[in-house]
Write a protein that holds these residues in place. Structure first.
Motif, PDB file in Angstrom:
ATOM      1  N   ASP A 147       0.639  -0.204   8.505  1.00 26.73           N
ATOM      2  CA  ASP A 147       1.485  -1.035   7.652  1.00 26.73           C
ATOM      3  C   ASP A 147       0.736  -1.477   6.398  1.00 26.73           C
ATOM      4  N   ILE A 148      -0.508  -1.852   6.561  1.00 29.22           N
ATOM      5  CA  ILE A 148      -1.303  -2.285   5.413  1.00 29.22           C
ATOM      6  C   ILE A 148      -1.438  -1.159   4.405  1.00 29.22           C
ATOM      7  N   GLU A 149      -1.669   0.045   4.884  1.00 30.45           N
ATOM      8  CA  GLU A 149      -1.784   1.191   3.978  1.00 30.45           C
ATOM      9  C   GLU A 149      -0.473   1.436   3.241  1.00 30.45           C
ATOM     10  N   CYS A 150       0.634   1.335   3.962  1.00 29.14           N
ATOM     11  CA  CYS A 150       1.948   1.511   3.339  1.00 29.14           C
ATOM     12  C   CYS A 150       2.204   0.419   2.297  1.00 29.14           C
ATOM     13  N   LEU A 151       1.921  -0.819   2.660  1.00 32.14           N
ATOM     14  CA  LEU A 151       2.168  -1.940   1.756  1.00 32.14           C
ATOM     15  C   LEU A 151       1.322  -1.853   0.494  1.00 32.14           C
ATOM     16  N   GLN A 152       0.058  -1.520   0.654  1.00 37.04           N
ATOM     17  CA  GLN A 152      -0.821  -1.448  -0.512  1.00 37.04           C
ATOM     18  C   GLN A 152      -0.419  -0.321  -1.451  1.00 37.04           C
ATOM     19  N   SER A 153      -0.001   0.803  -0.898  1.00 33.04           N
ATOM     20  CA  SER A 153       0.414   1.915  -1.763  1.00 33.04           C
ATOM     21  C   SER A 153       1.741   1.606  -2.451  1.00 33.04           C
ATOM     22  N   LEU A 154       2.667   0.959  -1.750  1.00 32.27           N
ATOM     23  CA  LEU A 154       3.926   0.557  -2.371  1.00 32.27           C
ATOM     24  C   LEU A 154       3.694  -0.485  -3.465  1.00 32.27           C
TER      25      LEU A 154
END
Length: 258
Positions: A147-154
């Motif tokens: 989730d953190i990876e998704c959030l940071q990229s978004l």
């Protein structure tokens, strides 16, 4: 993108090229997240099974906060294209500052849509990209990490709208100055919208999802991310919030000089 060279950073073609690269990062992060169920417990504030002493928030909130604290010490949030989810909690870097040239207006860090991004990610995106709806306690840590990876990229992709806005302002200062003085939100929105470019983005995402979203060695062809859902996420979430970032940035553009 070299943030030490302002002229290249504010080149619209360079910005678009960078946004294309971000698409790949977002897609592959979604694919990694798709291996797990929704795990709603990860997002519930003070969930009994995931409560953390002296912390008021969800398990993901805690994980994201501590990840950002560590990354801030590695100088991550000195980069002009990074926007923290907890700006009041980041720490001083242990590495020497780079002192990038001022490309965006000084108030740019205040244009922060991460709370909105996180809420929409948890409530709307996670159900679209998860393997199934339900909890899986043994994977709470893996889910939070993905989730953190998704959030940071978004977040990086959406807040890149500030560079788009600055580039467009510099390209036609008279037009944008007039609209800003008149607080013409509709006019600004119309001028930052390029329907042809948006359509190309959605067509490109469809192709990428068709290619990247399935393992060609899997005879059953199980799809991890569907073109329909990826286009929906961009069309209804990523592109509209990016425009909100651009409009807010531009409405304040006359306050200070970059």
């Amino acid at each position: 993108m070299d943030f030490n060279k302002p002229d290249t950073v504010l080149n619209l073609q360079n910005i678009r090229d960078e946004l294309v690269k971000m698409e790949n990062t977002i897609i592959f992060n979604f694919i990694e997240r798709s291996h797990y169920p929704t795990c709603p417990s990860v997002y519930k504030k003070n969930h009994p099974g995931l409560a953390i002493p002296e912390f008021d928030g969800s398990f993901l909130d805690w994980a994201l906060l501590h990840m950002e604290m560590a990354h801030s010490q590695l100088r991550r949030f000195e980069s002009p294209d990074e926007t923290p989810f907890s700006p009041d909690k980041i720490l001083k870097p242990i590495l020497p500052s780079i002192n990038y040239p001022q490309v965006l207006a000084t108030y740019a860090p205040q244009v922060n849509y991460n709370n909105k991004i996180k809420h929409i990610y948890e409530s709307e995106i996670v159900p679209l990209i998860s393997k199934f709806d339900g909890d899986q306690a043994e994977n709470y840590g893996s889910v939070a990490t993905r989730d953190i990876e998704c959030l940071q990229s978004l977040s990086r992709r959406i807040h890149f709208g500030k560079f788009v806005a600055e580039a467009k302002f510099q390209a036609d200062k008279d037009l944008y100055t007039k609209m800003i003085l008149e607080k013409d939100v509709q006019g600004i929105m119309a001028n930052i919208t390029n329907a042809a470019v948006e359509e190309k983005i959605l067509l490109r995402l469809t192709t990428k999802a068709e290619v990247y979203g399935v393992d060609p060695t899997n005879k059953e062809g199980e799809r991890r991310i569907t073109p329909e859902y990826l286009v929906k996420i961009y069309k209804e979430i990523v592109i509209p919030i990016t425009k909100e970032v651009e409009v807010e940035y531009l409405l304040r553009r006359l306050e200070v000089d970059a």
